[in-house]
Design an enzyme around this catalytic site. Structure first.
Site, mmCIF file in Angstrom:
data_model
loop_
_atom_site.group_PDB
_atom_site.id
_atom_site.type_symbol
_atom_site.label_atom_id
_atom_site.label_comp_id
_atom_site.label_asym_id
_atom_site.label_seq_id
_atom_site.Cartn_x
_atom_site.Cartn_y
_atom_site.Cartn_z
ATOM 1 N N GLU A 56 0.821 -1.213 0.000
ATOM 2 C CA GLU A 56 0.000 0.000 0.000
ATOM 3 C C GLU A 56 0.853 1.260 0.000
ATOM 4 O OE1 GLU A 56 -4.187 -0.778 1.974
ATOM 5 O OE2 GLU A 56 -2.584 -1.410 3.341
ATOM 6 N N GLU A 59 -3.970 -9.428 3.643
ATOM 7 C CA GLU A 59 -4.700 -9.029 4.851
ATOM 8 C C GLU A 59 -5.898 -9.918 5.172
ATOM 9 O OE1 GLU A 59 -2.555 -5.200 3.738
ATOM 10 O OE2 GLU A 59 -3.470 -6.893 2.685
#
Length: 275
Positions: A124, A144
């Site tokens: 990210e 995640e």
């Protein structure tokens, strides 16, 4: 710039980033090799400090990782030990998302130089950059959901913008990890370079940016990020600002001077009768 404003970032107290700065760029190297550059609260604080400085002193930012166990690594993700202890209030504060969004909105371009793992929060962080260069050893993805959470620091919307819905959903919903060629194929990397050439390639890209007019680069980046409904009005307003800048007149005059000098130096064509 006032006499009291620093011309260089005071990073002597940093513990998770190593900073190298020159006139037109700043290189921030993630430096927690003992935990594969996991992004912790201290690193986020130091990234905010870098952003605060670059907001006042616009320069190209190069982000890179370091070596861990003899292999290059960008960032293995968020620090799971700290992440495990975060609760609802921490999520609502947007610990990582706020920093990455701030980084994405820096006045000048951001270049992420990726080697080895760029996973979770590390990916990210890379998605927030304007350019991503990688090595053949890159492994990039969002694991995640396997940990019972979502990638909430930008991947859920930046990935679709960068690569399209199909591959974005594979990465986000199945935990698929992409290698360098797959990342290049889907537009998640701009180029792939051998590890020993990666930082040179990042600096070469920064050199190309530095040859442009800084104000034009800054305004181009801002206008590019505007929603579709803001165009073309925002383009016209931005161009109006640049049409009055000294750099526009100087650079265009220099172009005309070079063209005229080249034309004057060119040999005159001969007619067919002279052969």
């Amino acid at each position: 710039m006032s006499a009291s404003e620093p011309t260089m970032l005071d990073a002597g107290h940093f513990t998770t980033l190593r900073i190298t700065e020159s006139v037109d760029r700043l290189h921030a190297q993630l430096d927690r090799p003992e935990v594969r550059n996991a992004i912790d609260a201290t690193m986020i604080t130091e990234l905010h400090a870098v952003c605060a400085y670059l907001e006042q002193h616009p320069k190209v930012l190069i982000l890179s990782g370091t070596e861990s166990g003899g292999k290059g690594i960008f960032a293995s993700g968020a620090d799971i030990g700290q992440l495990r202890e975060r609760r609802r209030a921490d999520a609502l504060r947007g610990v990582n998302s706020t920093a990455f969004d701030r980084l994405a909105k820096l006045p000048m371009p951001v270049i992420a130089a990726l080697d080895g793992y760029a996973l979770g929060g590390g990916a990210e962080l890379a998605w927030a950059a304007d350019f991503r260069l990688g090595t053949p050893e890159v492994k990039i993805g969002q694991p995640e959901t396997g940990l019972g959470i979502i990638p909430a620091a930008g991947a859920l919307w930046r990935l679709r913008e960068l690569a399209g819905e199909g591959i974005a959903k594979e990465i986000l919903l199945t935990g698929r990890i992409l290698d360098a060629q797959e990342s290049l194929q889907h537009g998640l990397l701009n180029a792939v370079h051998p590890a020993h050439e990666l930082l040179d390639a990042a600096h070469a890209l920064a050199d190309r940016i530095a040859k442009q007019d800084p104000l034009a680069v800054r305004i181009s980046k801002q206008v590019f990020s505007m929603p579709r409904e803001a165009h073309p009005q925002i383009d016209n307003l931005a161009q109006a600002i640049l049409f009055e800048s000294e750099a526009k007149f100087d650079r265009m005059q220099a172009f005309l001077d070079r063209r005229d000098a080249k034309a004057a130096a060119a040999p005159e064509p001969t007619s067919g009768d002279d052969r």
